[in-house]
Scaffold this motif. Structure first.
Motif, mmCIF file in Angstrom:
data_model
loop_
_atom_site.group_PDB
_atom_site.id
_atom_site.type_symbol
_atom_site.label_atom_id
_atom_site.label_comp_id
_atom_site.label_asym_id
_atom_site.label_seq_id
_atom_site.Cartn_x
_atom_site.Cartn_y
_atom_site.Cartn_z
ATOM 1 N N ASP A 208 -0.085 -28.440 8.465
ATOM 2 C CA ASP A 208 0.156 -27.606 7.290
ATOM 3 C C ASP A 208 -1.127 -27.484 6.474
ATOM 4 O O ASP A 208 -1.608 -28.461 5.915
ATOM 5 N N GLN A 209 -1.654 -26.270 6.394
ATOM 6 C CA GLN A 209 -2.870 -25.993 5.621
ATOM 7 C C GLN A 209 -2.448 -25.516 4.236
ATOM 8 O O GLN A 209 -1.712 -24.538 4.107
ATOM 9 N N LYS A 210 -2.890 -26.208 3.192
ATOM 10 C CA LYS A 210 -2.573 -25.791 1.827
ATOM 11 C C LYS A 210 -3.441 -24.603 1.448
ATOM 12 O O LYS A 210 -4.630 -24.571 1.762
ATOM 13 N N ILE A 211 -2.810 -23.630 0.784
ATOM 14 C CA ILE A 211 -3.552 -22.461 0.323
ATOM 15 C C ILE A 211 -3.152 -22.129 -1.107
ATOM 16 O O ILE A 211 -2.019 -22.377 -1.529
ATOM 17 N N THR A 212 -4.095 -21.584 -1.841
ATOM 18 C CA THR A 212 -3.851 -21.048 -3.175
ATOM 19 C C THR A 212 -4.713 -19.805 -3.316
ATOM 20 O O THR A 212 -5.740 -19.664 -2.648
ATOM 21 N N GLY A 213 -4.303 -18.920 -4.182
ATOM 22 C CA GLY A 213 -5.085 -17.714 -4.407
ATOM 23 C C GLY A 213 -4.496 -16.893 -5.530
ATOM 24 O O GLY A 213 -3.338 -17.076 -5.917
ATOM 25 N N ASP A 214 -5.305 -16.005 -6.071
ATOM 26 C CA ASP A 214 -4.810 -15.094 -7.094
ATOM 27 C C ASP A 214 -5.529 -13.759 -6.989
ATOM 28 O O ASP A 214 -6.623 -13.659 -6.435
ATOM 29 N N LEU A 215 -4.868 -12.737 -7.486
ATOM 30 C CA LEU A 215 -5.376 -11.373 -7.408
ATOM 31 C C LEU A 215 -4.998 -10.646 -8.686
ATOM 32 O O LEU A 215 -3.861 -10.740 -9.150
ATOM 33 N N HIS A 216 -5.963 -9.945 -9.249
ATOM 34 C CA HIS A 216 -5.711 -9.119 -10.430
ATOM 35 C C HIS A 216 -5.799 -7.662 -9.987
ATOM 36 O O HIS A 216 -6.777 -7.247 -9.367
ATOM 37 N N LEU A 217 -4.775 -6.880 -10.310
ATOM 38 C CA LEU A 217 -4.715 -5.482 -9.904
ATOM 39 C C LEU A 217 -4.301 -4.625 -11.091
ATOM 40 O O LEU A 217 -3.364 -4.978 -11.817
ATOM 41 N N VAL A 218 -5.001 -3.534 -11.282
ATOM 42 C CA VAL A 218 -4.675 -2.579 -12.337
ATOM 43 C C VAL A 218 -4.114 -1.331 -11.676
ATOM 44 O O VAL A 218 -4.678 -0.820 -10.709
ATOM 45 N N ILE A 219 -2.980 -0.861 -12.198
ATOM 46 C CA ILE A 219 -2.350 0.354 -11.672
ATOM 47 C C ILE A 219 -2.439 1.438 -12.736
ATOM 48 O O ILE A 219 -1.982 1.251 -13.861
ATOM 49 N N LYS A 220 -3.049 2.564 -12.353
ATOM 50 C CA LYS A 220 -3.135 3.724 -13.241
ATOM 51 C C LYS A 220 -2.414 4.877 -12.572
ATOM 52 O O LYS A 220 -2.048 4.813 -11.404
ATOM 53 N N PHE A 221 -2.250 5.954 -13.335
ATOM 54 C CA PHE A 221 -1.545 7.118 -12.812
ATOM 55 C C PHE A 221 -2.500 8.304 -12.751
ATOM 56 O O PHE A 221 -3.330 8.507 -13.635
ATOM 57 N N GLY A 222 -2.385 9.070 -11.661
ATOM 58 C CA GLY A 222 -3.260 10.217 -11.453
ATOM 59 C C GLY A 222 -2.554 11.285 -10.647
ATOM 60 O O GLY A 222 -1.346 11.194 -10.370
ATOM 61 N N PRO A 223 -3.294 12.289 -10.198
ATOM 62 C CA PRO A 223 -2.675 13.393 -9.458
ATOM 63 C C PRO A 223 -2.195 13.006 -8.068
ATOM 64 O O PRO A 223 -1.235 13.589 -7.556
ATOM 65 N N GLU A 224 -2.848 12.015 -7.431
ATOM 66 C CA GLU A 224 -2.443 11.618 -6.083
ATOM 67 C C GLU A 224 -2.703 10.137 -5.857
ATOM 68 O O GLU A 224 -3.471 9.498 -6.574
ATOM 69 N N PHE A 225 -2.055 9.591 -4.817
ATOM 70 C CA PHE A 225 -2.187 8.175 -4.465
ATOM 71 C C PHE A 225 -3.612 7.874 -4.023
ATOM 72 O O PHE A 225 -4.211 8.622 -3.250
ATOM 73 N N ASN A 226 -4.170 6.737 -4.505
ATOM 74 C CA ASN A 226 -5.519 6.337 -4.117
ATOM 75 C C ASN A 226 -5.608 4.814 -4.207
ATOM 76 O O ASN A 226 -5.425 4.237 -5.277
ATOM 77 N N ASP A 227 -5.896 4.172 -3.074
ATOM 78 C CA ASP A 227 -6.051 2.710 -3.067
ATOM 79 C C ASP A 227 -7.404 2.299 -2.485
ATOM 80 O O ASP A 227 -7.543 1.223 -1.922
#
Length: 181
Positions: A78-97
């Motif tokens: 069993d390998q212990k893992i931790t992590g975090d991610l910050h994501l900002v969601i905005k609105f526009g004319p079309e989907f973009n990632d």
């Protein structure tokens, strides 16, 4: 990806402010992605969803274990893992990632699926070199380690071989040509 509907967050009906979502992630989650690096996993994921008037902020954190084979002995652990991610969601004319920290959703969107972000965070949190903890502290007993120890090169034998190796006399004559400066 129809198995991952539980990771949809409908933000249209949510009030502005902070909302907390918790997910328990197991092997079934990775089966949806046909990812077979882990034999099993037990990961807790918390998502802090902050809805504002013009944007949404997501803070995704993971903590848990994944069952992986050791790179040296092939023993599963069993390998212990931790992590975090910050994501900002905005609105526009079309989907973009295209940007990894910014997601643009169409104005008519009413929900967001965060399964892909959790998946990527988990996969990238697992170290590339996986070594069993018992190998690190020297208590592991396995056939692979015994064989590696047998085949290990001793420094004493290497030094002895260097001393007994004779050089070609033609090269010795060339060494005489070198002058000290």
């Amino acid at each position: 990806m129809k198995d991952l509907k539980e990771y949809n967050i409908a933000f249209v009906g949510l009030k502005e402010g902070s909302h907390l979502f918790e997910y328990q992630i197991g092997k079934k989650f990775f089966e949806a992605y046909n990812y077979e690096e882990f034999t099993d996993c037990d990961i807790q994921s918390t998502v802090n969803f902050v809805k504002k008037s013009t944007l949404i902020e997501l803070d995704i954190a993971i903590n848990g274990t994944v069952e992986v084979p050791c790179d040296i002995t092939s023993e599963v652990f069993d390998q212990k893992i931790t992590g975090d991610l910050h994501l900002v969601i905005k609105f526009g004319p079309e989907f973009n990632d295209e940007n990894e920290e910014l997601l643009i959703l169409p104005h008519e969107a009413y929900e967001v699926n965060i399964a892909q972000y959790i998946y990527e965070l988990i996969v990238l949190s697992v170290p590339s070199k996986r070594v069993h903890p018992k190998v690190l502290d020297g208590t592991m007993e396995s056939e692979a380690l015994k064989k590696l120890n047998e085949l290990q090169i001793n420094e004493d034998t290497v030094v002895k071989e260097e001393k007994t190796t004779n050089t070609d006399p033609r090269w010795d004559k060339l060494k005489d040509l070198l002058t000290d400066k």
